[in-house]
Write an enzyme that holds these catalytic residues in place. Structure first.
Site, PDB file in Angstrom:
ATOM      1  N   ASP A  61      31.257  42.258  35.582  1.00  0.00           N
ATOM      2  CA  ASP A  61      31.449  43.606  35.110  1.00  0.00           C
ATOM      3  C   ASP A  61      30.204  44.087  34.381  1.00  0.00           C
ATOM      4  O   ASP A  61      29.813  43.526  33.360  1.00  0.00           O
ATOM      5  CB  ASP A  61      32.664  43.596  34.177  1.00  0.00           C
ATOM      6  CG  ASP A  61      33.057  45.004  33.785  1.00  0.00           C
ATOM      7  OD1 ASP A  61      32.727  45.926  34.555  1.00  0.00           O
ATOM      8  OD2 ASP A  61      33.652  45.169  32.726  1.00  0.00           O
ATOM      9  N   THR A  94      30.685  51.889  35.763  1.00  0.00           N
ATOM     10  CA  THR A  94      29.674  51.711  34.716  1.00  0.00           C
ATOM     11  C   THR A  94      28.329  51.246  35.276  1.00  0.00           C
ATOM     12  O   THR A  94      27.283  51.756  34.894  1.00  0.00           O
ATOM     13  CB  THR A  94      30.145  50.690  33.673  1.00  0.00           C
ATOM     14  OG1 THR A  94      30.541  49.503  34.351  1.00  0.00           O
ATOM     15  CG2 THR A  94      31.329  51.209  32.902  1.00  0.00           C
ATOM     16  N   THR A  95      28.378  50.272  36.182  1.00  0.00           N
ATOM     17  CA  THR A  95      27.125  49.779  36.753  1.00  0.00           C
ATOM     18  C   THR A  95      26.427  50.901  37.509  1.00  0.00           C
ATOM     19  O   THR A  95      25.212  51.092  37.409  1.00  0.00           O
ATOM     20  CB  THR A  95      27.397  48.591  37.698  1.00  0.00           C
ATOM     21  OG1 THR A  95      28.292  47.695  37.054  1.00  0.00           O
ATOM     22  CG2 THR A  95      26.132  47.872  38.058  1.00  0.00           C
ATOM     23  N   ASP A 387      42.224  48.265  33.177  1.00  0.00           N
ATOM     24  CA  ASP A 387      41.345  49.027  34.075  1.00  0.00           C
ATOM     25  C   ASP A 387      42.158  49.626  35.220  1.00  0.00           C
ATOM     26  O   ASP A 387      42.029  50.800  35.550  1.00  0.00           O
ATOM     27  CB  ASP A 387      40.254  48.119  34.659  1.00  0.00           C
ATOM     28  CG  ASP A 387      39.222  47.726  33.604  1.00  0.00           C
ATOM     29  OD1 ASP A 387      39.200  48.369  32.542  1.00  0.00           O
ATOM     30  OD2 ASP A 387      38.457  46.784  33.855  1.00  0.00           O
TER      31      ASP A 387
HETATM   32  P1  ADP Z   1      30.823  49.830  38.933  1.00  0.00           P
HETATM   33  O1  ADP Z   1      30.664  49.188  37.604  1.00  0.00           O
HETATM   34  O2  ADP Z   1      29.830  50.938  39.113  1.00  0.00           O
HETATM   35  O3  ADP Z   1      32.218  50.229  39.238  1.00  0.00           O
HETATM   36  P2  ADP Z   1      31.225  47.745  40.873  1.00  0.00           P
HETATM   37  O4  ADP Z   1      30.598  46.404  40.820  1.00  0.00           O
HETATM   38  O5  ADP Z   1      32.661  47.848  40.601  1.00  0.00           O
HETATM   39  O6  ADP Z   1      30.375  48.706  39.963  1.00  0.00           O
HETATM   40  O7  ADP Z   1      30.936  48.306  42.330  1.00  0.00           O
HETATM   41  C1  ADP Z   1      31.392  49.569  42.728  1.00  0.00           C
HETATM   42  C2  ADP Z   1      30.811  49.908  44.072  1.00  0.00           C
HETATM   43  O8  ADP Z   1      31.244  48.981  45.064  1.00  0.00           O
HETATM   44  C3  ADP Z   1      31.290  51.264  44.525  1.00  0.00           C
HETATM   45  O9  ADP Z   1      30.191  51.997  45.026  1.00  0.00           O
HETATM   46  C4  ADP Z   1      32.280  50.944  45.632  1.00  0.00           C
HETATM   47  O10 ADP Z   1      32.339  51.965  46.601  1.00  0.00           O
HETATM   48  C5  ADP Z   1      31.704  49.690  46.200  1.00  0.00           C
HETATM   49  N1  ADP Z   1      32.687  48.873  46.917  1.00  0.00           N
HETATM   50  C6  ADP Z   1      33.807  48.301  46.450  1.00  0.00           C
HETATM   51  N2  ADP Z   1      34.452  47.614  47.425  1.00  0.00           N
HETATM   52  C7  ADP Z   1      33.710  47.748  48.562  1.00  0.00           C
HETATM   53  C8  ADP Z   1      33.816  47.277  49.908  1.00  0.00           C
HETATM   54  N3  ADP Z   1      34.823  46.524  50.303  1.00  0.00           N
HETATM   55  N4  ADP Z   1      32.860  47.638  50.776  1.00  0.00           N
HETATM   56  C9  ADP Z   1      31.836  48.410  50.366  1.00  0.00           C
HETATM   57  N5  ADP Z   1      31.654  48.858  49.135  1.00  0.00           N
HETATM   58  C10 ADP Z   1      32.584  48.546  48.226  1.00  0.00           C
END
Ligand code: ADP
Ligand code: MG
Length: 536
Positions: A61, A94-95, A387
């Site tokens: 996270d 957040t990322t 969350d």
């Molecule tokens: P954040 O802290 O920004 O939420 P995450 O590590 O949760 O970062 O990553 C979020 C990103 O991952 C988003 O852009 C989301 O669309 C993408 N994502 C999540 N699951 C998938 C998947 N199965 N295939 C492609 N992208 C994905």
């Protein structure tokens, strides 16, 4: 706004040398973004965080990584607080926010070094952000049922908890959100704080479940008191039902036999009077913040009241919301408004501990009972549930979904570039730089999955443009490595999350760039640069 004829004036002379502060700030932002870049997406890596005492935590996270980091640089600190705000507002993204800020700033620095005034860049970014917010609405779809909600919740939990728990928590979050949601005047409100989370050590994670009402690990003060009640009246008493030591006692000399007994008798009478005042109001349940003496207990039991003692302030607050009862401070002064109502009360014994389960009549609260083998496990599940719940509640309030997997950012970037062509002046370049920054999301997702970032970006763009309909929903499915319609791949995200990442990132990047603007300006920065101009 700065008109084009003044740009030469703004970009002249010694100002151009003044970028060292900006360069320093951009470097700090980039360093921070680099620390979390590799965690983006479901294929992102976990980070092992170790604190000074040697305690460790494995997390995927971004915000956890950032909040744990010891950061001194003011720009880096600002990025972290923007990410925390994103977490509080949207429970996700957040990322992405941190990446976008760093990317915007790198692109901004390049433009500044080409002689473009920061004010113009900020202006262009604000134009781009507003435009993007409008475009997002066009891209979005309304979820048609719980399956759509579940999909978005699952996406947000990807990489945070293991598969089995993820499914269970996603369903519980959607269920809980429905249970607490209320509608008035066509507007839905779903306040996640109405869901309480309690830990119940023991049992497998799969036993985690939702209970209608509030659950408190409490047992009534007398076993003969009814532990199963239908609708009734409740009082929350912020005090104690104990004998009060009368003040005079300290100075009292016992001069007469029987005086001490008399004193005790008057204390007893005082307590009995206070208990009677509560009984007279006509209540079924009494919750007391502090202690209850044996004598008071007997009186309450005789009156058929179910009573609880030593209930914490926080739980009293929840009970107050659920039942509409107000905190009573003086039992001789109870008004009708102070009395709350509940619809059911019961007690259950879990692993040898009695739990009070109360459903209020005013607000339907819910409690998630987290079961797990260790405290660390319970914490992790509780966090992930919060969350998930935030996402589910957000979607009930604002039912709008966007494609994940970089699809949204690619579609936005393409639209912004087209829009930029119509913008006269140098703001055009800033709008384009904003579009390029958005593409950091698909690039990073691809990179973290071991794919070629630039190739994937081009592929997504081409696939979106070539599709006859709904092309904008095509993104990169990181599990199959294929380009697919993101709703079919099950990768969707709330519009609220994406919108707030753009707003937060723009605001943060603008404020960093404005620092440079202030350093540049030789005059009072609160006055616009062009004020001395006679033509203005
Ligand atoms: P954040 O802290 O920004 O939420 P995450 O590590 O949760 O970062 O990553 C979020 C990103 O991952 C988003 O852009 C989301 O669309 C993408 N994502 C999540 N699951 C998938 C998947 N199965 N295939 C492609 N992208 C994905
Ligand atoms: Mg996320």
């Amino acid at each position: 706004m700065v008109s084009p004829e003044h740009e030469s004036l703004l970009s002249d002379t010694d100002r151009v040398e003044g970028h060292s502060a900006l360069r320093d700030n951009v470097a700090a932002a980039s360093a921070l973004a680099d620390a979390v870049r590799s965690t983006l997406g479901p294929r992102g890596l976990d980070k092992l965080l170790v604190d000074e005492e040697g305690a460790s935590l494995v997390t995927n996270d971004g915000v956890t990584v950032l909040e744990t980091a010891k950061v001194e640089h003011p720009t880096a600190k600002m990025l972290i607080s923007t990410a925390s705000a994103q977490d509080a507002m949207a429970r996700d993204g957040t990322t992405t926010t941190v990446l976008l800020i760093a990317e915007l700033l790198q692109n901004g620095l390049e433009l500044v070094e080409r002689g473009i005034h920061p004010a113009i860049i900020c202006n262009g970014w604000n134009i781009a952000q507003e435009r993007a917010a409008a475009d997002l609405k066009q891209l979005a779809r309304v979820p048609t049922g719980d399956d759509d909600l579940l999909q978005a919740v699952r996406t947000s939990l990807a990489g945070k908890v293991d598969e089995g728990v993820r499914e269970n928590l996603s369903q519980l979050a959607v269920q809980a959100a429905h249970a607490i949601a209320t509608e008035s005047g066509g507007e839905v409100r779903a306040d996640p704080s109405l869901v309480k989370v309690i830990n119940d050590v023991g049992g497998g994670g799969g036993d985690t479940h939702l209970v209608a009402g509030l659950v408190l690990p409490k047992e009534r003060i007398h076993p003969e008191m009814p532990d199963n009640r239908d609708a009734g009246r409740i009082i929350l008493f912020d005090g104690a039902l104990e004998r009060r030591g009368l003040d005079i006692q300290a100075n009292l000399k016992v001069t007469q036999t029987g005086m001490l007994a008399q004193l005790h008798e008057s204390e007893r009478a005082d307590l009995a009077k206070r208990v009677q005042a509560l009984i007279d109001v006509g209540i079924d349940v009494l919750i007391v913040r502090d202690g209850i003496d044996d004598e008071a207990r007997a009186l309450l039991n005789d009156a058929g009241i179910t009573a609880y003692r030593r209930v914490e302030k926080q739980e009293l607050d929840l009970l107050s919301r659920a039942t509409g009862a107000l905190m009573v401070h003086d039992v001789n002064n109870i008004r009708d408004d102070d009395i709350g109502e509940f619809s059911t009360l019961s007690e259950e014994n879990w692993h040898g501990v009695n739990h009070l389960i109360l459903e209020g009549s005013a607000v339907r609260g819910q409690t998630l009972v987290v079961r797990g083998s260790s405290d660390a496990r319970l914490e992790e599940i509780g966090r992930a549930f919060n969350d998930a719940l935030g996402i589910a509640c957000g979607l009930l309030e604002e039912p709008s979904l966007l494609p994940g997997g970089g699809a949204t950012q690619v579609a936005l970037a393409r639209r912004l570039r087209a829009h930029a062509r119509g913008i006269p002046g140098r703001e055009q370049l800033a709008v384009e730089s904003f579009a390029a920054a958005l593409e950091a999301v698909p690039r990073t997702l691809a990179e973290n999955a071991g794919l070629q970032p630039v190739d994937e970006l081009i592929r997504i763009n081409a696939a979106q443009s070539a599709a006859e309909s709904d092309g904008d929903w095509i993104g990169l499915d990181l599990f199959s490595g294929e380009l697919r319609a993101m709703d079919e791949a099950g990768v969707t995200e709330p519009l609220r999350v994406t919108r707030t990442t753009l707003e937060g990132a723009t605001e943060a990047a603008v404020s960093v760039l404005r620092i440079d603007d202030v350093l540049w300006a030789k005059q009072d920065p609160s006055e616009p640069d062009w004020q001395d101009d006679p033509e203005y």
